[in-house]
Write an enzyme that holds these catalytic residues in place. Structure first.
Site, short mmCIF file in Angstrom:
data_model
loop_
_atom_site.label_atom_id
_atom_site.label_comp_id
_atom_site.label_asym_id
_atom_site.label_seq_id
_atom_site.Cartn_x
_atom_site.Cartn_y
_atom_site.Cartn_z
N HIS A 119 22.57 2.23 31.49
CA HIS A 119 23.25 3.52 31.44
C HIS A 119 24.49 3.42 30.58
CE1 HIS A 119 24.67 7.44 32.67
NE2 HIS A 119 25.85 6.90 32.88
N TYR A 132 1.86 16.81 9.27
CA TYR A 132 2.86 15.73 9.34
C TYR A 132 3.73 15.69 8.08
CZ TYR A 132 0.82 13.08 13.32
OH TYR A 132 0.40 12.66 14.53
N GLY A 143 0.81 -1.23 0.00
CA GLY A 143 0.00 0.00 0.00
C GLY A 143 0.84 1.27 0.00
N GLY A 161 0.76 23.41 3.60
CA GLY A 161 0.32 22.58 4.72
C GLY A 161 1.48 22.25 5.64
P1 NAI Z 1 -2.29 16.96 8.07
O1 NAI Z 1 -3.73 16.91 8.34
O2 NAI Z 1 -1.32 16.42 9.06
O3 NAI Z 1 -1.86 18.49 7.81
C1 NAI Z 1 -2.42 19.31 6.81
C2 NAI Z 1 -2.13 20.77 7.14
O4 NAI Z 1 -2.50 21.57 6.03
C3 NAI Z 1 -2.90 21.27 8.34
O5 NAI Z 1 -1.98 21.83 9.24
C4 NAI Z 1 -3.85 22.33 7.74
O6 NAI Z 1 -4.10 23.40 8.62
C5 NAI Z 1 -3.09 22.78 6.50
N1 NAI Z 1 -3.91 23.34 5.40
C6 NAI Z 1 -5.07 22.86 4.90
N2 NAI Z 1 -5.48 23.62 3.84
C7 NAI Z 1 -4.57 24.59 3.66
C8 NAI Z 1 -4.41 25.68 2.73
N3 NAI Z 1 -5.29 25.92 1.74
N4 NAI Z 1 -3.32 26.50 2.85
C9 NAI Z 1 -2.42 26.27 3.84
N5 NAI Z 1 -2.51 25.26 4.75
C10 NAI Z 1 -3.56 24.42 4.65
O7 NAI Z 1 -2.10 16.29 6.63
P2 NAI Z 1 -0.82 15.71 5.88
O8 NAI Z 1 0.43 16.36 6.38
O9 NAI Z 1 -1.16 15.82 4.44
O10 NAI Z 1 -0.79 14.19 6.32
C11 NAI Z 1 -1.90 13.33 5.99
C12 NAI Z 1 -2.01 12.17 6.95
O11 NAI Z 1 -0.92 11.29 6.81
C13 NAI Z 1 -2.04 12.65 8.39
O12 NAI Z 1 -3.35 12.48 8.86
C14 NAI Z 1 -1.07 11.77 9.10
O13 NAI Z 1 -1.72 11.05 10.11
C15 NAI Z 1 -0.50 10.81 8.07
N6 NAI Z 1 0.95 10.84 8.15
C16 NAI Z 1 1.55 10.30 9.23
C17 NAI Z 1 2.92 10.36 9.37
C18 NAI Z 1 3.55 9.79 10.58
O14 NAI Z 1 2.89 9.06 11.32
N7 NAI Z 1 4.80 10.10 10.87
C19 NAI Z 1 3.76 11.00 8.36
C20 NAI Z 1 3.02 11.55 7.27
C21 NAI Z 1 1.67 11.45 7.18
#
Ligand code: NAI
Length: 471
Positions: free
Chosen positions: A447, A187, A45, A184
């Site tokens: 440690h 994450y 995936g 954005g």
């Molecule tokens: P996200 O939901 O973490 O962040 C998206 C960001 O974009 C938010 O801060 C929002 O306020 C901003 N935003 C939305 N529309 C906008 C606009 N028009 N202009 C400016 N800012 C805007 O989504 P992201 O980073 O795309 O990640 C998606 C998913 O993938 C997340 O839900 C996360 O759980 C998962 N993920 C997890 C990771 C990890 O566990 N390390 C790493 C990468 C992704």
């Protein structure tokens, strides 16, 4: 099903071969079910092919490149670091290949039949599976939907795969962009923006809300912001991106920043504003399943949908969209199908962000604990007082325990610092097993090691920490 149209019968049909689907398939097979897994793409995936694994490989490679350039204070002088980006991407692809090959062999050894094809529900117990050469009807007793999610598109900034890209393309670029605008500051934006900055891109992050990583504890995010500033990443908050014009040599991005229109230019624009569940092209209505307004499938604690013998797990079943949540739900669904009383319990969910420094948290923050009626005590231990962190030249950050004042029960742990992604495991285990601060404090920790910070913070809860002043 049309009369005369023969259906292949299976016990369990799993739709999707990501960390939700393949794990569910293996667990169902372990429990004696005849399982068929169908995926239209590659096994593993998004997580293995276009998400968690390749991004972490790229982040690590970028870290190594940056570290070696910043090691003169340790007596390591390097004269001009060369980055062969093609080779870096090839190495990352090799990591992915090893893991996807491993998944294929695990499924085979567990006697799971794997089909590459596209699934469309044709009833509450049947699907059509379209492969390159034909279309076959499958009749199942139980089904698990694990079709994951895809990057969300902003209508005014449609992906073109070249200049306006999603995380998928950002993980397989041909060259390091000179100027990268990231839309954005969540994450993905933060992780990939940091990695490309370390590789030499001039990075601007445009975040719509008033902070990076909205919803994450502000004191943790502060450390990350400080490092982004040191790297030279331009972070602009309250910047709502409105449009992008890719017609010139550079893309022009228009954003409303604190009420004023601003224009940013870049050779690539990475849009990372969330992900949308893949539930719109499955014919779910034929199976009697409805989705909510965001496209998620409502499920119960056994991951059962409204159509009881059809389960939904992972990103399609709602937030948080995390690979480990999908795998966990996959095991629960498979066990429920096998008649076991398994149910989900998300109390100890780890959240990890591979920023610099890494962020990880689980359970309740102090504020959330208060809101839930606890009388919390907070104990914070700084990595600057941990010998291992100092010897790793990574002493920025802290580990913080939130515990119940009376019972010393661990309610939550927040970490910003080196190896936060690994350190969180012990905290998750403590919450899951009900170990309290006294138990952690009484546990002998090696440690010098980073996990000593958890022991010290737990001792702080007890009021008897050795390497910090007790409150
Ligand atoms: P996200 O939901 O973490 O962040 C998206 C960001 O974009 C938010 O801060 C929002 O306020 C901003 N935003 C939305 N529309 C906008 C606009 N028009 N202009 C400016 N800012 C805007 O989504 P992201 O980073 O795309 O990640 C998606 C998913 O993938 C997340 O839900 C996360 O759980 C998962 N993920 C997890 C990771 C990890 O566990 N390390 C790493 C990468 C992704």
């Amino acid at each position: 099903m049309v009369v005369g149209d023969f259906a292949t019968e299976v016990d369990v049909l799993v739709v999707g071969g990501g960390p939700g689907g393949y794990v569910a398939a293996i667990r169902a097979a372990q429990l004696g079910k005849k399982v068929t897994l169908v995926d239209k793409g590659d096994l593993g995936g998004v997580c293995l092919n276009r998400g968690c694994i390749p991004s972490k490989a790229l982040i690590h490679a970028a870290d190594e490149a940056k570290k070696i350039q910043n090691s003169s204070h340790m007596g390591i002088e390097v004269d001009g670091v060369q980055i062969d980006f093609t080779k870096m991407i090839q190495w990352k692809d090799g990591v992915v290949k090893k893991l996807t090959g491993g998944v294929a062999s695990l499924l085979k050894n567990n006697k799971v039949e794997v089909i590459q094809g596209e699934v469309y529900f044709s009833g509450t117990n049947t699907v059509k599976v379209a492969t390159e050469s034909n279309s076959t009807t499958y009749q199942f007793e139980d089904c698990i939907i694990a079709t994951g999610s895809r990057p969300m598109e902003i209508p005014a900034l449609p992906f073109d795969g070249e200049k306006i890209i999603s995380s998928t393309e950002a993980l397989s670029l041909k060259e390091i962009p000179k100027k990268l605008v990231v839309v954005g500051g969540g994450y993905i934006g933060l992780e990939l923006g940091t990695a490309y900055s370390k590789l030499g891109s001039d990075v601007t992050i445009l975040e719509g809300t008033d902070s990076l990583l909205p919803g994450v504890d502000a004191s943790m995010v502060r450390m990350v912001k400080r490092n982004l500033k040191k790297l030279g990443v331009n972070v602009i908050t309250k910047a709502m991106v409105q449009a992008a014009d890719p017609s010139g040599t550079e893309v022009k991005v228009t954003a409303e920043v604190k009420g004023k229109e601003e224009i940013y230019t870049a050779d690539k624009v990475l849009v990372a504003v969330g992900r949308t569940p893949n539930t719109d092209e499955l014919g779910l209505d034929q199976a009697g399943i409805e989705v909510d307004e965001k496209g998620f499938i409502p499920v119960d604690k056994q991951m059962k949908t409204k159509t009881e013998h059809i389960y939904a797990i992972g990103d399609v079943a709602g937030q948080p969209m995390l690979a480990h949540k999908a795998s966990y739900e996959g095991k629960i669904a498979a066990e429920a199908i096998a008649g076991q009383p398994s149910e989900v319990d998300y109390q100890a969910m780890p959240y990890v962000i591979f920023s610099d420094p890494e962020l990880a948290y689980t359970g309740l923050t102090e504020q959330a604990a208060k809101e839930e009626g606890y009388d919390p005590v907070v104990s914070r231990f700084s990595f600057a007082a941990n010998g291992r962190a100092l010897s790793l030249d990574a002493a920025d950050g802290f580990l913080q325990v939130v515990a119940d004042k009376e019972s010393k029960e661990i309610l939550g742990v927040q970490i910003v610092g080196p190896e936060a992604s690994s350190l969180i495991a012990q905290a998750v285990m403590a919450i899951e097993t009900g170990i309290n601060a006294e138990d952690i404090a009484l546990t002998i920790h090696a440690h010098p090691s980073l996990p000593e910070t958890l022991m010290e913070a737990a001792e702080g809860v007890m009021g008897n920490a050795i390497h910090m002043v007790n409150k």
